[in-house]
Write a protein that holds these residues in place. Structure first.
Motif, PDB file in Angstrom:
ATOM      1  N   TYR A 172      -8.008  -4.370  -2.136  1.00 13.32           N
ATOM      2  CA  TYR A 172      -8.303  -2.950  -2.361  1.00 13.32           C
ATOM      3  C   TYR A 172      -7.040  -2.201  -2.785  1.00 13.32           C
ATOM      4  N   SER A 173      -5.936  -2.479  -2.110  1.00 12.22           N
ATOM      5  CA  SER A 173      -4.687  -1.817  -2.490  1.00 12.22           C
ATOM      6  C   SER A 173      -4.247  -2.237  -3.886  1.00 12.22           C
ATOM      7  N   LEU A 219     -14.221  -1.207   4.721  1.00 10.29           N
ATOM      8  CA  LEU A 219     -13.850  -1.780   3.427  1.00 10.29           C
ATOM      9  C   LEU A 219     -15.059  -1.933   2.500  1.00 10.29           C
ATOM     10  N   ARG A 263      -9.054  -8.808   1.960  1.00  6.03           N
ATOM     11  CA  ARG A 263      -9.862  -7.726   1.399  1.00  6.03           C
ATOM     12  C   ARG A 263      -9.051  -6.434   1.299  1.00  6.03           C
ATOM     13  N   ALA A 299     -11.890  -5.211  -7.824  1.00  5.77           N
ATOM     14  CA  ALA A 299     -12.917  -4.662  -6.935  1.00  5.77           C
ATOM     15  C   ALA A 299     -14.036  -5.662  -6.699  1.00  5.77           C
ATOM     16  N   CYS A 334      -6.022  -0.211  -6.265  1.00  5.37           N
ATOM     17  CA  CYS A 334      -5.431   1.125  -6.367  1.00  5.37           C
ATOM     18  C   CYS A 334      -4.190   1.120  -7.261  1.00  5.37           C
ATOM     19  N   THR A 373       0.825  -1.207   0.000  1.00  2.00           N
ATOM     20  CA  THR A 373       0.000   0.000   0.000  1.00  2.00           C
ATOM     21  C   THR A 373       0.857   1.253   0.000  1.00  2.00           C
ATOM     22  N   ALA A 381     -14.473   1.900  -5.175  1.00  2.14           N
ATOM     23  CA  ALA A 381     -13.608   1.289  -6.190  1.00  2.14           C
ATOM     24  C   ALA A 381     -14.428   0.876  -7.413  1.00  2.14           C
ATOM     25  N   MET A 425     -15.133   1.290   0.808  1.00  3.31           N
ATOM     26  CA  MET A 425     -13.992   1.444  -0.087  1.00  3.31           C
ATOM     27  C   MET A 425     -14.157   0.632  -1.368  1.00  3.31           C
ATOM     28  N   PHE A 426     -14.700  -0.580  -1.256  1.00  2.00           N
ATOM     29  CA  PHE A 426     -14.912  -1.370  -2.470  1.00  2.00           C
ATOM     30  C   PHE A 426     -16.046  -0.805  -3.322  1.00  2.00           C
ATOM     31  N   GLY A 486     -12.891  -8.302  -4.250  1.00  2.00           N
ATOM     32  CA  GLY A 486     -12.900  -7.796  -2.880  1.00  2.00           C
ATOM     33  C   GLY A 486     -14.287  -7.685  -2.297  1.00  2.00           C
ATOM     34  N   ARG A 487     -15.219  -7.215  -3.099  1.00  2.00           N
ATOM     35  CA  ARG A 487     -16.582  -7.081  -2.592  1.00  2.00           C
ATOM     36  C   ARG A 487     -17.208  -8.449  -2.323  1.00  2.00           C
TER      37      ARG A 487
END
Length: 286
Positions: free
Chosen positions: A142-143, A176, A138, A161, A146, A106, A183, A179-180, A164-165
């Motif tokens: 996310y990282s 999170l 997760r 994404a 990014c 990250t 994303a 955040m997802f 992760g979701r």
């Protein structure tokens, strides 16, 4: 803030270990409330006490790394990551070691070292699948999203994404989740899928406002503001910006800088030149 009130009511610890534990808990609560500088100072004070050792010490050093990152001190954050990984390696704490891969990847993104970040995060994701570390997995995904976004790879952004979701299923709502969702907004916009982006933005705004932590409102705003402006959804923008007073903004310079840039771009899209100039000036002052 309820957590901080509860901590204030606890009796003073009777020994150094209890005092250090209480300070570590306070540091985590302060960070969760967006009070980054206070969290950083409290964590450093707790680490200076010899009563905090073992896994607790590794966890607090990791928390300090996150506080340094949120305050924009990325090099110092990496120093703290290496210190936390050293403690966890000595203890045989594989969760802590994999968490270190997550942090390292990250922070490398923020330093612009994207290829190295992707390698580190992919390594961490593989470890998570092997050990079953769902929450860290997760975060790593996310990282990784990014990193792909910084490399302008929208198909990989969307696929990551969605991975992760999917891991959210069966888990309670958390940061999170927000955040997802943001994303997914970014990935769909990059692919020109504005309808899907709008649906995810609506979910993201509702989740961010429900979190009642300014950091998540700011991070959601920086992703969604331009889309909301294009679609004429000013009510959604107002909901996101409402909790972001001056005191909250000062606590998170990196996220807020990007948010002001997004506000400037949004204002330019609708010809509001005075508002765009004001937002641009605010971004430069962060």
């Amino acid at each position: 803030f309820d957590c901080l009130d509860l901590l204030d009511r606890l009796p003073a610890g009777t020994d150094e270990h209890q005092q250090a534990q209480a300070m570590a808990t306070r540091a985590a609560a302060l960070r969760g409330c967006g009070q980054i500088e206070a969290a950083r100072a409290t964590a450093r004070a707790a680490l200076s006490m010899p009563g905090l050792q073992g896994v607790e010490r590794g966890n607090l050093i990791d928390a300090l790394a996150v506080s340094e990152q949120r305050a924009g001190r990325i090099r110092e954050a990496l120093v703290q990551v290496e210190a936390a990984v050293a403690v966890c390696t000595q203890l045989g704490d594989m969760h802590g070691v994999v968490r270190g891969m997550y942090r390292r990847g990250t922070f490398l993104i923020e330093l612009g070292e994207l290829d190295a970040a992707v390698v580190e995060l992919q390594r961490g994701a593989a470890c998570c699948e092997g050990f079953g570390f769902a929450r860290v997995h997760r975060g790593i995904l996310y990282s990784l999203f990014c990193a792909y976004a910084a490399k302008t790879q929208p198909a990989l952004m969307l696929a990551t994404a969605e991975r992760g979701r999917a891991l959210q299923q069966g888990l309670a709502p958390d940061n999170l989740q927000v955040m997802f969702l943001t994303a997914l907004v970014e990935a769909h916009v990059a692919l020109g899928q504005l309808g899907s982006a709008w649906e995810c933005a609506c979910e993201a705004i509702a989740a961010a406002v429900a979190m009642t932590v300014p950091f998540f409102a700011a991070s959601t705003a920086k992703t969604c503001l331009e889309l909301l402006t294009v679609l004429g959804a000013r009510d959604g923008a107002a909901r996101l910006l409402a909790p972001l007073d001056d005191a909250a903004l000062r606590q998170m310079p990196q996220v807020v800088g990007e948010m002001w840039v997004a506000r400037a771009q949004s204002a330019l899209r609708v010809g509001e030149l005075v508002a765009a100039r004001a937002a641009s000036d605010a971004a430069r002052c962060v």
